[in-house]
Design a protein around this motif. Structure first.
Motif, PDB file in Angstrom:
ATOM      1  N   UNK A   1       0.827  -1.201   0.000  1.00 41.34           N
ATOM      2  CA  UNK A   1       0.000   0.000   0.000  1.00 41.34           C
ATOM      3  C   UNK A   1       0.864   1.254   0.000  1.00 41.34           C
ATOM      4  N   UNK A   2       0.445   2.242  -0.812  1.00 37.43           N
ATOM      5  CA  UNK A   2       1.143   3.532  -0.867  1.00 37.43           C
ATOM      6  C   UNK A   2       0.139   4.645  -0.614  1.00 37.43           C
ATOM      7  N   UNK A   3      -0.308   4.814   0.632  1.00 35.35           N
ATOM      8  CA  UNK A   3      -1.368   5.787   0.920  1.00 35.35           C
ATOM      9  C   UNK A   3      -0.900   7.223   0.661  1.00 35.35           C
ATOM     10  N   UNK A   4      -1.844   8.059   0.225  1.00 40.96           N
ATOM     11  CA  UNK A   4      -1.519   9.465  -0.040  1.00 40.96           C
ATOM     12  C   UNK A   4      -0.991  10.147   1.201  1.00 40.96           C
ATOM     13  N   UNK A   5      -1.509   9.746   2.373  1.00 41.46           N
ATOM     14  CA  UNK A   5      -1.076  10.423   3.590  1.00 41.46           C
ATOM     15  C   UNK A   5       0.408  10.226   3.855  1.00 41.46           C
ATOM     16  N   UNK A   6       1.042   9.220   3.264  1.00 40.67           N
ATOM     17  CA  UNK A   6       2.482   9.049   3.460  1.00 40.67           C
ATOM     18  C   UNK A   6       3.224  10.285   2.981  1.00 40.67           C
ATOM     19  N   UNK A   7       2.906  10.749   1.776  1.00 42.95           N
ATOM     20  CA  UNK A   7       3.553  11.957   1.251  1.00 42.95           C
ATOM     21  C   UNK A   7       3.156  13.181   2.061  1.00 42.95           C
ATOM     22  N   UNK A   8       1.888  13.262   2.451  1.00 42.77           N
ATOM     23  CA  UNK A   8       1.426  14.411   3.224  1.00 42.77           C
ATOM     24  C   UNK A   8       2.155  14.496   4.563  1.00 42.77           C
ATOM     25  N   UNK A   9       2.327  13.359   5.213  1.00 48.01           N
ATOM     26  CA  UNK A   9       3.015  13.365   6.503  1.00 48.01           C
ATOM     27  C   UNK A   9       4.479  13.777   6.351  1.00 48.01           C
ATOM     28  N   UNK A  10       5.135  13.297   5.290  1.00 48.63           N
ATOM     29  CA  UNK A  10       6.513  13.723   5.056  1.00 48.63           C
ATOM     30  C   UNK A  10       6.588  15.233   4.886  1.00 48.63           C
ATOM     31  N   UNK A  11       5.657  15.775   4.096  1.00 49.37           N
ATOM     32  CA  UNK A  11       5.699  17.210   3.787  1.00 49.37           C
ATOM     33  C   UNK A  11       5.331  18.072   4.980  1.00 49.37           C
ATOM     34  N   UNK A  12       4.574  17.529   5.933  1.00 49.25           N
ATOM     35  CA  UNK A  12       4.129  18.318   7.082  1.00 49.25           C
ATOM     36  C   UNK A  12       5.262  18.673   8.035  1.00 49.25           C
ATOM     37  N   UNK A  13       6.365  17.930   7.952  1.00 49.11           N
ATOM     38  CA  UNK A  13       7.542  18.204   8.792  1.00 49.11           C
ATOM     39  C   UNK A  13       7.219  18.139  10.287  1.00 49.11           C
ATOM     40  N   UNK A  14       6.433  17.139  10.648  1.00 41.66           N
ATOM     41  CA  UNK A  14       6.178  16.825  12.037  1.00 41.66           C
ATOM     42  C   UNK A  14       6.649  15.398  12.286  1.00 41.66           C
ATOM     43  N   UNK A  15       6.960  15.021  13.525  1.00 37.65           N
ATOM     44  CA  UNK A  15       7.394  13.647  13.805  1.00 37.65           C
ATOM     45  C   UNK A  15       6.315  12.637  13.395  1.00 37.65           C
ATOM     46  N   UNK A  16       6.745  11.549  12.766  1.00 37.28           N
ATOM     47  CA  UNK A  16       5.826  10.523  12.279  1.00 37.28           C
ATOM     48  C   UNK A  16       6.099   9.211  13.009  1.00 37.28           C
TER      49      UNK A  16
END
Length: 405
Positions: free
Chosen positions: A304-319
């Motif tokens: 799975x490659x969920x869209x939120x993966x890219x969004x979380x990277x771009x948000x620059x918050x700890x994941x």
């Protein structure tokens, strides 16, 4: 050149596949593509996450009535095979007519309804143009719920992959799987986003204002997530910090969440538009990226490659990633050191991982910097559009056009 994209869902569908197709084709001029679907779309999409595209739309009529009889002595395998074949042939005739009428020079067939991708392939052969499978999920694993449909999907898949001009996949794990199984080299076009919405300096977490620590998840919640959320709730109980709560931005109702064991220190927020998501994600203390350890479709979860993966990277918050070790999110975040990965079904280890992110500010800053670098390297929408256009032989143009590479 013009392409015909065949998919059971197309914009303005609210599904992830519909959103990805919108993002890819929005970078092309309307004259460069047409959309062919079993769905019929009227109007402009209303209040959905994406609207209709300006290119031409074509609706496929329903396939012939299915054969219903034949359940014993293995006859259902023949019955289902005959139904799939009849649907594919019927769709192929219509797709080929559209391809020729529109003057398309290629057919892009997306995973979805079982008969549609073989229909797209057959139509490309009829029209004498290249065929490009666009793999959002494994073609055959999507049918794991049905023994007979899975049987026929597994037999069609090698032909579809090996006779393609080029296969397009969303991530490296899908690429490696197809190389190992069929000996094909796929082009990776990541599930990218518009990074400009995240380009401003990262917002301070909301906890800096009110002291309430937010672990945030944004998106739909279904079988691919359930046990990972239950593990997080057990981890929050073990953490023993009442100020830390799970904030869900999802369309699921509290009753639906409670029915699958998601309750307790949970704050559910109403649906927000895509435009509002960057602010929500950039104000989180920790962003939670879960995938189920026990689901009805483990192979689909793995790649799975969920869209939120890219969004979380771009948000620059700890994941905080809580997913099986072999899954794409665990592989990606671990390999690029851009989040804390807990790949075991262990609430105590998950609580320890969350505590590290909450208590070690330097760790959080380092991971966030790495995440932003990976977002720009792998998930920039302009770059993804250019990759897609290059693979299928188009020169991208039009509003928000992809940059040539």
């Amino acid at each position: 050149m013009k392409i015909a994209l065949v998919s059971n869902v197309v914009p303005p569908s609210r599904t992830g596949q519909g959103v990805i197709i919108h993002r890819m084709l929005r970078g092309l001029a309307p004259r460069d593509y047409c959309l062919i679907s079993t769905e019929r779309h009227e109007g402009d999409g209303g209040d959905g996450p994406v609207g209709k595209l300006p290119g031409s739309y074509h609706h496929l009529p329903p396939p012939p009535d299915e054969i219903k009889r034949g359940h014993r002595l293995g006859l259902r395998f023949l019955r289902d095979g005959a139904n799939i074949y009849a649907a594919a042939r019927r769709h192929a005739r219509h797709i080929a007519r559209i391809v020729e009428a529109e003057g398309c020079g290629a057919v892009v067939g997306c995973t979805g309804e079982l008969a549609l991708m073989p229909a797209a392939y057959l139509a490309s052969r009829r029209a004498g143009v290249p065929f490009y499978p666009y793999i959002f999920d494994h073609f055959s694993y999507r049918e794991a719920w049905s023994e007979t449909r899975s049987f026929w999907a597994r037999r069609m898949e090698p032909l579809l992959m090996r006779r393609a001009e080029r296969v397009i996949v969303l991530n490296e794990l899908l690429r490696d799987d197809l190389r190992e199984r069929f000996g094909v080299e796929s082009a990776v076009v990541h599930n990218a986003i518009d990074l400009s919405a995240y380009a401003d300096a990262p917002l301070a977490p909301a906890s800096a204002r009110d002291g309430q620590v937010r672990v945030v998840f944004t998106g739909d919640i279904y079988e691919a997530h359930y046990d990972a959320f239950r593990n997080l709730l057990a981890a929050l109980a073990a953490l023993g910090r009442p100020e830390v709560k799970l904030h869900l931005y999802t369309g699921k109702t509290p009753e639906e969440l409670a029915a699958v064991g998601i309750g307790g220190p949970v704050v559910r927020h109403p649906y927000l538009s895509l435009a509002e998501m960057p602010r929500v994600q950039m104000e989180a203390d920790v962003l939670f990226l879960p995938l189920a350890f026990d689901s009805p479709f483990p192979e689909l979860v793995r790649t799975s490659a969920p869209t939120k993966l890219a969004e979380y990277l771009a948000a620059r918050r700890p994941v905080l990633v809580h997913a099986p070790a072999a899954s794409f999110p665990s592989w990606y975040f671990r390999g690029h050191d851009c989040g804390v990965v807990v790949d075991e079904r262990d609430p105590e280890k998950l609580a320890a991982g969350l505590a590290r992110l909450l208590d070690d500010a330097e760790l959080g800053r380092r991971l966030a910097d790495n995440a932003w670098a990976r977002a720009r390297a792998d998930f920039d929408l302009d770059e993804a559009r250019a990759d897609f256009a290059r693979v299928v032989g188009l020169d991208a143009g039009g509003e928000g056009s992809a940059r040539p590479r």
